[in-house]
Motif scaffolding. Sequence first.
Motif, PDB file in Angstrom:
ATOM      1  N   CYS A  11       0.672  -0.914   0.082  1.00  0.00           N
ATOM      2  CA  CYS A  11      -0.164  -0.125   0.222  1.00  0.00           C
ATOM      3  C   CYS A  11       0.804   0.960   0.075  1.00  0.00           C
ATOM      4  O   CYS A  11       2.137   1.548   1.056  1.00  0.00           O
ATOM      5  CB  CYS A  11      -0.563  -0.146   0.928  1.00  0.00           C
ATOM      6  SG  CYS A  11      -1.827   1.132   1.120  1.00  0.00           S
ATOM      7  N   LYS A  24      -8.561   1.606   5.154  1.00  0.00           N
ATOM      8  CA  LYS A  24      -8.977   0.612   5.217  1.00  0.00           C
ATOM      9  C   LYS A  24      -8.456  -0.235   5.275  1.00  0.00           C
ATOM     10  O   LYS A  24      -8.805  -1.582   6.111  1.00  0.00           O
ATOM     11  CB  LYS A  24      -8.850   0.287   3.148  1.00  0.00           C
ATOM     12  CG  LYS A  24      -8.569  -0.669   2.797  1.00  0.00           C
ATOM     13  CD  LYS A  24      -8.610  -0.943   1.189  1.00  0.00           C
ATOM     14  CE  LYS A  24      -8.617  -2.829   0.809  1.00  0.00           C
ATOM     15  NZ  LYS A  24      -7.644  -2.540  -0.648  1.00  0.00           N
ATOM     16  N   HIS A  25      -6.754  -0.421   5.180  1.00  0.00           N
ATOM     17  CA  HIS A  25      -6.041  -1.999   6.223  1.00  0.00           C
ATOM     18  C   HIS A  25      -6.403  -1.263   7.681  1.00  0.00           C
ATOM     19  O   HIS A  25      -6.103  -2.875   8.367  1.00  0.00           O
ATOM     20  CB  HIS A  25      -4.299  -1.624   5.423  1.00  0.00           C
ATOM     21  CG  HIS A  25      -4.231  -1.864   4.375  1.00  0.00           C
ATOM     22  ND1 HIS A  25      -3.643  -1.163   3.113  1.00  0.00           N
ATOM     23  CD2 HIS A  25      -4.860  -3.090   3.951  1.00  0.00           C
ATOM     24  CE1 HIS A  25      -4.073  -1.638   1.945  1.00  0.00           C
ATOM     25  NE2 HIS A  25      -4.318  -2.520   2.392  1.00  0.00           N
ATOM     26  N   ARG A  27      -8.763  -1.609   8.949  1.00  0.00           N
ATOM     27  CA  ARG A  27      -9.943  -1.769  10.129  1.00  0.00           C
ATOM     28  C   ARG A  27      -9.704  -3.278   9.472  1.00  0.00           C
ATOM     29  O   ARG A  27     -11.123  -3.952  10.134  1.00  0.00           O
ATOM     30  CB  ARG A  27     -11.118  -1.214   8.641  1.00  0.00           C
ATOM     31  CG  ARG A  27     -11.734  -0.025   9.021  1.00  0.00           C
ATOM     32  CD  ARG A  27     -13.138  -0.167   8.178  1.00  0.00           C
ATOM     33  NE  ARG A  27     -12.394   0.463   6.780  1.00  0.00           N
ATOM     34  CZ  ARG A  27     -12.668   1.314   6.330  1.00  0.00           C
ATOM     35  NH1 ARG A  27     -12.706   2.518   7.026  1.00  0.00           N
ATOM     36  NH2 ARG A  27     -12.572   1.085   4.822  1.00  0.00           N
TER      37      ARG A  27
END
Length: 75
Positions: A11, A24-25, A27
């Motif tokens: 990422c 996003k990551h 979570r």
Amino acid sequence: MSAHTCHARGCEKAVPPRLLMCAKHWRMVPYGLRLQVWATYQPGQERLDGTAPVTEEYLDASQEAIDAVAEKEGI
């Protein structure tokens, strides 16, 4: 100063230096492990000026979080 990016493998999303990962990551990290990362974080440790040293506990917890996300993503 170079941009700080999400620590999830692969990422490249920019995040504030105080954050380990993008939303996003983050979570994807199991809740208990998220609590462990925050419990071991010392405000200001991202400045690396010695006022809030990074602890081994934080490094261990953050690596576990990175590994948990990688496992969920199959990396």
